[in-house]
Design a protein around this motif. Structure first.
Motif, PDB file in Angstrom:
ATOM      1  N   UNK A 226       9.251 -30.148 -20.794  1.00 35.01           N
ATOM      2  CA  UNK A 226      10.670 -30.462 -20.856  1.00 35.01           C
ATOM      3  C   UNK A 226      11.495 -29.269 -20.353  1.00 35.01           C
ATOM      4  N   UNK A 227      12.676 -29.522 -19.776  1.00 33.30           N
ATOM      5  CA  UNK A 227      13.377 -30.806 -19.707  1.00 33.30           C
ATOM      6  C   UNK A 227      12.784 -31.726 -18.644  1.00 33.30           C
ATOM      7  N   UNK A 228      13.188 -32.979 -18.709  1.00 29.44           N
ATOM      8  CA  UNK A 228      12.837 -33.930 -17.674  1.00 29.44           C
ATOM      9  C   UNK A 228      14.039 -34.111 -16.750  1.00 29.44           C
ATOM     10  N   UNK A 229      13.826 -34.512 -15.502  1.00 30.57           N
ATOM     11  CA  UNK A 229      14.947 -34.708 -14.580  1.00 30.57           C
ATOM     12  C   UNK A 229      15.904 -35.788 -15.076  1.00 30.57           C
ATOM     13  N   UNK A 230      17.148 -35.650 -14.700  1.00 31.62           N
ATOM     14  CA  UNK A 230      18.178 -36.595 -15.147  1.00 31.62           C
ATOM     15  C   UNK A 230      17.860 -38.015 -14.701  1.00 31.62           C
TER      16      UNK A 230
ATOM     17  N   UNK B 139       5.061 -35.345 -10.229  1.00 37.40           N
ATOM     18  CA  UNK B 139       5.724 -36.631 -10.492  1.00 37.40           C
ATOM     19  C   UNK B 139       5.253 -37.235 -11.802  1.00 37.40           C
ATOM     20  N   UNK B 140       3.998 -37.019 -12.144  1.00 34.33           N
ATOM     21  CA  UNK B 140       3.507 -37.475 -13.439  1.00 34.33           C
ATOM     22  C   UNK B 140       4.247 -36.761 -14.571  1.00 34.33           C
ATOM     23  N   UNK B 141       4.436 -35.466 -14.417  1.00 37.36           N
ATOM     24  CA  UNK B 141       5.148 -34.682 -15.429  1.00 37.36           C
ATOM     25  C   UNK B 141       6.585 -35.159 -15.562  1.00 37.36           C
ATOM     26  N   UNK B 142       7.236 -35.424 -14.447  1.00 41.55           N
ATOM     27  CA  UNK B 142       8.658 -35.793 -14.482  1.00 41.55           C
ATOM     28  C   UNK B 142       8.915 -37.171 -15.093  1.00 41.55           C
ATOM     29  N   UNK B 143       7.958 -38.096 -14.922  1.00 38.18           N
ATOM     30  CA  UNK B 143       8.243 -39.472 -15.349  1.00 38.18           C
ATOM     31  C   UNK B 143       7.626 -39.832 -16.695  1.00 38.18           C
ATOM     32  N   UNK B 144       6.669 -39.040 -17.181  1.00 42.13           N
ATOM     33  CA  UNK B 144       5.993 -39.374 -18.434  1.00 42.13           C
ATOM     34  C   UNK B 144       6.367 -38.367 -19.527  1.00 42.13           C
TER      35      UNK B 144
END
Length: 285
Positions: free
Chosen positions: A173-177, A150-155
């Motif tokens: 990257x990529x990050x979730x939509x 979750x840290x990876x996805x939001x930051x």
């Protein structure tokens, strides 16, 4: 209440033409989600107890084809445009969380934001041994890994220091939509339901005996949510029953279940898949 279909990845469901046919037909029949589970390793004679059967034995033969769910679901996503896709479940503590975070975000991007990550802690000691991962404390490892992902996805630039995962100033990257990917917890035990209440976005209850069994689990989940200070109404609840019947649908909906997942093996001939999926949908619609 929505209908899901857990039919991909094993045996005939591991064949590319069948995967494509199931995905297309399920979308046309208004199924909400395509689910696929995981085992990296199977053994002929396991001493580990399978928790989703009364006899402790998994019904899938050890020599059956079992497609990696992330790859199988990407194949299904490419054949569809609207139906959701979800792992049910990925055995997260067996994997590197940075790699899973990237794979999940990639699948989310390629599917147009249709992916949900169902995770479990695993039950087969032989599988963990083969992968060189400690079987002990796998639940704590899973919790740590989810927080790291979750840290990876939001930051944009992420750092995380945990007991099992550590990294500093990385870009993945990529990050979730949507900036995050829904994480659903598998498992039917009280410990699993506590994980749902503590940090999950939902629950995937698998191979539950009947609606009464679901009611017991949902009651426990509500109690654990109260203890954790969470609103159970915010959670996505998906369940699969051993012998589901259309008469179950109304009571499941009253219990707050969002999705009933039908678990079935597809036909071997892709030409038979369309009528098979349509028949499943007709029974429930």
């Amino acid at each position: 209440m929505r209908l899901g279909l857990h039919a991909l990845g094993i045996g005939a469901g591991a064949e590319p033409a069948v995967i494509q046919a199931v995905a297309v037909a399920a979308e046309q029949s208004d199924f909400a989600t395509l689910w696929a589970g995981e085992h990296v390793v199977m053994v002929d004679h396991s001493a580990s107890r399978y928790p989703y059967a009364d006899d402790g034995k998994i019904a899938v033969p050890a020599d059956a084809d079992w497609i990696d769910p992330m790859i199988g679901l990407s194949f299904a996503a490419a054949a569809t445009t609207t139906i959701g896709i979800a792992t049910g479940v990925l055995l997260l503590p067996e994997h590197n969380p940075v790699i899973v975070a990237k794979q999940a975000a990639s699948l989310d991007k390629l599917s147009g934001g249709r992916f949900s990550l169902g995770v479990g802690i695993g039950w087969s000691r032989e599988e963990f041994d083969a992968l060189g991962v400690p079987f002990e404390r796998r639940a704590a490892r899973t919790t740590d890994y989810v927080a790291a992902m979750r840290s990876i996805w939001c930051d944009d630039i992420s750092s995380y220091a945990g007991e099992f995962a550590n990294f500093e100033n990385i870009r993945v990257n990529p990050t979730p939509r949507a900036g995050r990917i829904p994480v659903l917890c598998g498992g039917n035990s009280d410990a699993a339901l506590r994980r749902v209440a503590q940090w999950g976005d939902g629950w995937y209850g698998f191979n539950l005996r009947d609606v009464d069994d679901v009611a017991v689990k949902v009651t426990a989940l509500h109690r654990f949510c109260e203890q954790a200070g969470r609103d159970p109404g915010e959670l996505r609840l998906a369940v699969a029953l051993r012998e589901p019947d259309p008469s179950d649908a109304e009571r499941l909906a009253q219990l707050g279940v969002d999705e009933l997942v039908l678990v079935a093996s597809p036909p071997e001939d892709p030409q038979d898949v369309g009528p098979w999926v349509a028949g499943l949908a007709a029974d429930w619609r």
